[in-house]
Motif scaffolding. Sequence first.
Motif: not given
Length: 325
Positions: A7, A9, A113, A139
């Motif tokens: 993902e 961001h 992350l 992430v």
Amino acid sequence: MTAPVLEIHLSDSDAADALHHDVRVGLSADPKWLPPKWFYDARGSELFEQITTLPEYYPTRTERELLRRSAGEIAEWAAVDTLVELGSGSSEKTRLLLDALTASGSLQRFVPLDVSESPLRAAMTAVAREYPGLAVHGVVGDFTQHLELLPAGQSGRRLVAFLGGTIGNLLPDERAGFFTALRGALEPGELLLLGAGLVTDPAVMVPAYDDASGVTAEFNRNVLHVLNRELGADFDVVAFDHVAVWDATHEWIEMRLRACRPMTVRLPAVGMTVHFAEGEDMCTEVSGKFRREVLGADLGDSGFAVCGWWSDPDDRFALILATAT
Ligand code: SAH
Ligand code: AVI
């Protein structure tokens, strides 16, 4: 094995905007400074991995030993279905937690992350291969901005690991903001496992940041290569000396780059020309070291209660387990 999911961001253009902003602010300040997150392109991440194997750099091996000692107890305490890891890098030591949490039967998902995409992808692929029953959901994000976007627990609780002493790379205000934002992103009963360097003898701490083989110096200078590549800047990288000092007032190691001669540096992508005097220092990282009572108070003020504390016999590093109240 389920294919890992990534993902994003922090897109390339978000990262470019953030770098432009940080360089405009940091290089027009007096003294000049740059945030440490810009060390970690693929080369910087590789250099950090080399640092972790240096004889002088005690934090990684000390924390690994603490994880070896505590992982079973942590897994008993926390029947978690998700392990989140902030600033995960290679997730090398994290295997100790993954082993204990998978053995206890509750863990279903690993969520690393990191701001640095290529090492994150490599770590995700390796973990997915080694733990075929585990869902790996990476992430790309900034732990000072994107905590509220972390995936929620599935049927149970999450354990958030923030290892390596990276908490010390945040300035005190950033650290307080980080703990508050993390607490806001967690449900009561969810857990934080924090690795933090402790205040110890400067004769031990300083060499850890100024090793004899010069790997940390290369890591420090790497930020100038990043600026040259990303901003079309013309830093003469070898004309900056690596400096590491213990600041006893702030209780942090400060890494600096010191100009060996007067220099004018152009940074076309941000429309800046910057002057360095001979001997001028630019701060590139602080690495805070902590005292037990201060960390406990900081965590308490942000809505965490400490429920476990492990430290080495020389009291150089601690692992702290805290629950969101
Ligand atoms: N946790 C690992 C790696 C520590 S190195 C260990 O204990 O060995 C610090 C890691 O944090 C790097 O992978 C770097 O890319 C990442 N990082 C630094 N600043 C960050 C930020 N603001 N948000 C997310 N990741 C960050
Ligand atoms: C990632 N972080 C905790 C390291 C530290 O010790 O502050 C980064 C580092 N800087 C120099 N050596 C290692």
